[in-house]
Enzyme design. Sequence first.
Site, PDB file in Angstrom:
ATOM      1  N   THR A 206       0.828  -1.206   0.000  1.00 56.41           N
ATOM      2  CA  THR A 206       0.000   0.000   0.000  1.00 56.41           C
ATOM      3  C   THR A 206       0.863   1.257   0.000  1.00 56.41           C
ATOM      4  OG1 THR A 206      -1.532   1.297   1.390  1.00 56.41           O
ATOM      5  CG2 THR A 206      -0.096  -0.227   2.520  1.00 56.41           C
ATOM      6  N   ASP A 207       0.317   2.334  -0.538  1.00 51.27           N
ATOM      7  CA  ASP A 207       1.042   3.609  -0.501  1.00 51.27           C
ATOM      8  C   ASP A 207       1.125   4.183   0.911  1.00 51.27           C
ATOM      9  OD1 ASP A 207      -1.614   4.376  -0.172  1.00 51.27           O
ATOM     10  OD2 ASP A 207      -1.608   5.859  -1.781  1.00 51.27           O
ATOM     11  N   GLU A 208       0.361   3.613   1.838  1.00 51.02           N
ATOM     12  CA  GLU A 208       0.382   4.121   3.212  1.00 51.02           C
ATOM     13  C   GLU A 208       1.716   3.877   3.909  1.00 51.02           C
ATOM     14  OE1 GLU A 208      -3.034   3.680   5.719  1.00 51.02           O
ATOM     15  OE2 GLU A 208      -4.339   3.212   4.020  1.00 51.02           O
TER      16      GLU A 208
ATOM     17  N   TYR B 200      -1.486  -0.437  11.083  1.00 49.86           N
ATOM     18  CA  TYR B 200      -1.685  -1.136   9.814  1.00 49.86           C
ATOM     19  C   TYR B 200      -0.556  -0.832   8.842  1.00 49.86           C
ATOM     20  CZ  TYR B 200      -3.115  -1.553   4.957  1.00 49.86           C
ATOM     21  OH  TYR B 200      -3.123  -1.810   3.609  1.00 49.86           O
TER      22      TYR B 200
ATOM     23  N   LYS C  32       2.502  -3.292   7.212  1.00 57.23           N
ATOM     24  CA  LYS C  32       2.759  -3.472   5.783  1.00 57.23           C
ATOM     25  C   LYS C  32       4.175  -3.044   5.418  1.00 57.23           C
ATOM     26  CE  LYS C  32       0.089  -4.696   3.117  1.00 57.23           C
ATOM     27  NZ  LYS C  32      -0.251  -6.061   2.637  1.00 57.23           N
TER      28      LYS C  32
END
Length: 325
Positions: A132-134, A158, A162
């Site tokens: 994810t870009d997060e 979260y 990741k």
Amino acid sequence: MNILITGGYGFIGSHYIRYVLGSDPNINVVNLDNLSYASNSENLLDGLTMGYEFVYGDINEEELVEALLSQYKIDQVINFAAESHVDRSISESKPFIHSNIDGLATLLEAFREYCKKAPDHSGKRKFIQISTDEVYGDGDDYPGAADEQTRLNPSSPYAASKAAADLLVQSYHRTYGLPTVITRSSNNYGPNQHQEKFIPTVIKHALKDEEIPIYGDGAQMRDWLYVADNCRAIDAVRKYGQSGEVYNVASGHQLSNEALATKILQILDKPQILLTHIDDRPGHDRSYLVDDSKVRALGWQPEVIFDEGLRDTVAWYQQHPYYLK
């Protein structure tokens, strides 16, 4: 080509299974899923028989994973399995560590041992991690768009889980020479997304004429990527991505949370007054923006125009209201 897909009953995983089986008759898919709350067997109910098999189980089950790799002579693993809801990670982080880090470690080690015992003479082997870009953290903290070399600076448990997973994948490539690639996509949307996510939540409350909760000032900016476009990007990376590399995926269409909710209200002909601002969540990133020129160099680009994709998504939920119960 035999592919083990983990988390295939989830949102993106189920769309990808449909895409890959529909685009290549020579691909066989084994879907390993533990049917958690975010999984939905109805996502793959209709017509998936040839080249598809479902196996109930968890990616943390080492013996099961090892058996599947050998039994089905797996060429590639695509790991969609993950706990993915930021709010849940803030309330309780342990399930995210268990699935997103421990489970990934089990997959990587099983795949490494499998590759040692059954050498790849075809050059097809690959482990694809869906990220994810997060992991880059708040876009307001660095100038311009994040590329694949931008340092990881996750805000939520979260995103941290990741980011840790991405680093583990890269370590297996560097240390053991395992053929790996990572995709980091922006916010996905589309049919059959779990109702806890932002767009389904807005649709659900709007259809019931209920107040729609908007965190803080609602000005948080996100890039919105139609799930089918992401599936095509993942497949491009699966086929053409260079081992050891990371590929950002985005649509180039940024919109604030409040502007997006307003668009949904307009589609449904509902009043703006339904939007209700609530206290912001802890560590809420203000923006995400990634440079995806690397995946575009593989020949991919988004095809779905945002307004059309959003209208189709809203219409789908209207036709499938049981997804919003």
